[in-house]
Design an enzyme around this catalytic site. Structure first.
Site, short mmCIF file in Angstrom:
data_model
loop_
_atom_site.label_atom_id
_atom_site.label_comp_id
_atom_site.label_asym_id
_atom_site.label_seq_id
_atom_site.Cartn_x
_atom_site.Cartn_y
_atom_site.Cartn_z
CD GLN A 17 -2.91 1.27 2.30
OE1 GLN A 17 -3.47 2.31 2.56
NE2 GLN A 17 -3.25 0.16 2.94
CD GLU A 140 -1.49 1.65 8.48
OE1 GLU A 140 -1.41 1.93 7.28
OE2 GLU A 140 -1.42 2.50 9.38
CG ASP A 169 0.38 0.62 4.81
OD1 ASP A 169 1.57 0.54 5.14
OD2 ASP A 169 -0.40 -0.33 4.83
N GLY A 248 -7.52 19.53 19.91
CA GLY A 248 -7.00 20.84 19.51
C GLY A 248 -7.32 21.95 20.48
N GLY A 249 -7.79 21.64 21.65
CA GLY A 249 -8.08 22.71 22.60
C GLY A 249 -9.56 22.97 22.74
#
Ligand code: COA
Length: 416
Positions: A17, A140, A169, A248-249
């Site tokens: 892949q 993977e 991958d 993210g906050g």
């Protein structure tokens, strides 16, 4: 329309892949991608998890569209000779063999550079050159563990968890494509090719950079305020698994909607973004929360954030995930339904944008694949079927100057 990469010839020595995802992307954008495969068997994914007997598996067809297939035994002297010719006439060679395989075949970077100093040689390996694990073969899930994704994914009371997204991958393939395009631009300035190497560990870690941010914050202050462990739980000295918390906050969580008891995907992702608090309260019919000191600020909400989520689930109880999002979008609240693969496959917007594409195939009939996620104003990448094993062997050999007799001879010694 002339495609941006038209005229760039790529030897695609990739399999599985990570490498194929990279070269498929470049083929969509116009490169002439020649996949070199072992005669008789080819890329192992042609046979993996087949759903139709005697037809290439979807794993192969979905990662190798728009390419040509040349069968070539590159361990035989006759095969090596063909490969050398191809190298002299190509711009890029991409490979993701196990460590040392290309050298053992007789095509080290030095040899390739000698054969064609303008050629870009691009490699995917599990670990970068010189890393103490650089002898390891990697797939993977191994990369997800080595790159920090597994230790930070899942729930605090469960084991490290693998993401369904191909962070090791396809993600590595996308990094490699950026490297190749950069090296091609560099070659325009210097006239020289170069080696481009991307490791799966590095590519996973690159996508986990906010977790490295969190490790440093944790070491400085001893807690991570946006994690569910705060303020009631314990922190150790490593970034914990945060379940479905927003990283993210802005706190968020996967919340139950109408029908969750029987439908495992009747959920939405709901984000409590700081400045959206007022519209959230209005959408939920809770105007009294807007100025309540126990709710007004992110700091005040955090200690009872799961109670707030529970209240929101009460509001969601009589709404499907689609109905809920249709209401919340009017209030500018970042949210989305949890979509299944079946829903995505049939999504009219994704069909219209070319992100989900139905591709006709000589042996399979048609199959669905993911088309280019990159959209251009002046290029509409068209997805064509993956090649059958060796479908373009004669065409490619003829383009290198081999006569019909030469090709017959190569077949006789099983070099092609
Ligand atoms: N003709 C003749 N021999 C060929 C050939 C061809 N056309 N194509 C490949 N081979 C040979 C290679 O030279 C190698 O031979 P050698 O080991 O005797 O020197 C052999 O096939 C096996 O190659 P390898 O890549 O090591 O395959 P594998 O099935 O043992 O391992 C991976 C598969 C994916 C684990 C390994 O390739 C790998 O770690 N790759 C780097 C990281 C990566 O891309 N992982 C997969 C992400 S999807």
């Amino acid at each position: 329309m002339t495609k941006p990469l038209e005229g760039i010839r790529i030897i695609d020595f990739t399999h599985v892949q990570a490498g194929p995802a990279c070269t498929q992307l470049l083929a969509w954008f116009g490169a002439d991608v020649i996949k070199v495969e072992r005669p008789g068997s080819g890329d192992v994914t042609r046979n993996q998890l087949r759903d139709i007997p005697d037809a290439d598996a979807l794993y192969f067809t979905m990662l190798n569209s728009n390419k040509k297939s040349l069968t070539l035994d590159t361990k035989k002297p006759e095969g090596k000779e063909v490969l050398e010719k191809l190298i002299r006439e190509s711009d890029v060679l991409v490979e993701n063999f196990g460590p040392g395989a290309l050298d053992r075949m007789g095509f080290s970077w030095e040899r390739l550079n000698e054969l064609n100093p303008k050629m870009i040689v691009a490699s995917v390996k599990g670990f970068s050159d010189g890393h103490h694990y650089d002898d390891l073969k990697v797939y993977e899930n191994v990369a997800q563990c080595a790159g920090g994704a597994a230790s930070t994914t899942g729930f605090w009371d469960g084991p490290p968890t693998i993401s369904a997204a191909a962070l090791g991958d396809s993600n590595t393939g996308m990094h490699l494509a950026i490297g190749i395009l950069t090296a091609l631009l560099g070659r325009d300035k210097t006239g020289k090719g170069q080696k481009v190497a991307v490791s799966m560990q590095d590519s996973v870690l690159n996508l986990c950079r906010v977790k490295l941010r969190d490790q440093q914050r944790l070491e400085r202050v001893g807690y991570l305020e946006e994690y569910p462990q705060y303020p009631h739980g314990e922190f150790s000295d490593v970034v914990p698994r945060g379940g479905n918390a927003g990283g993210g906050g802005q706190p968020g969580w996967v919340l139950k909607c109408k029908g969750w008891e029987t439908d495992p995907n009747a959920y939405i992702y709901f984000t409590i973004q700081g400045h959206a608090w007022e519209p959230i309260c209005k959408a939920l019919g809770k105007p009294e929360w807007i100025d309540d000191p126990a709710y007004k600020t992110a700091e005040a909400r955090q200690p009872h954030i799961f109670e707030i989520f529970k209240t929101i689930e009460g509001w969601l109880a009589d709404k499907t995930k689609f109905e809920a999002v249709d209401i919340l979008r009017k209030f500018d609240i970042p949210c989305a339904p949890v979509l299944t693969m079946k829903e995505l496959a049939n999504d009219p917007s994704l069909r219209a944008s070319g992100t989900i594409v139905e591709v006709p195939h000589k042996k399979r009939g048609s199959y669905l694949t993911v088309g280019s996620p990159i959209k251009f104003s002046d290029l509409k990448p068209e997805v064509t079927a993956s090649p059958l094993l060796g479908e373009h062997t004669e065409e490619v050999l003829a383009s290198l100057g081999y006569s019909k007799q030469d090709i017959f001879n190569l077949r006789e010694v099983k070099a092609v």
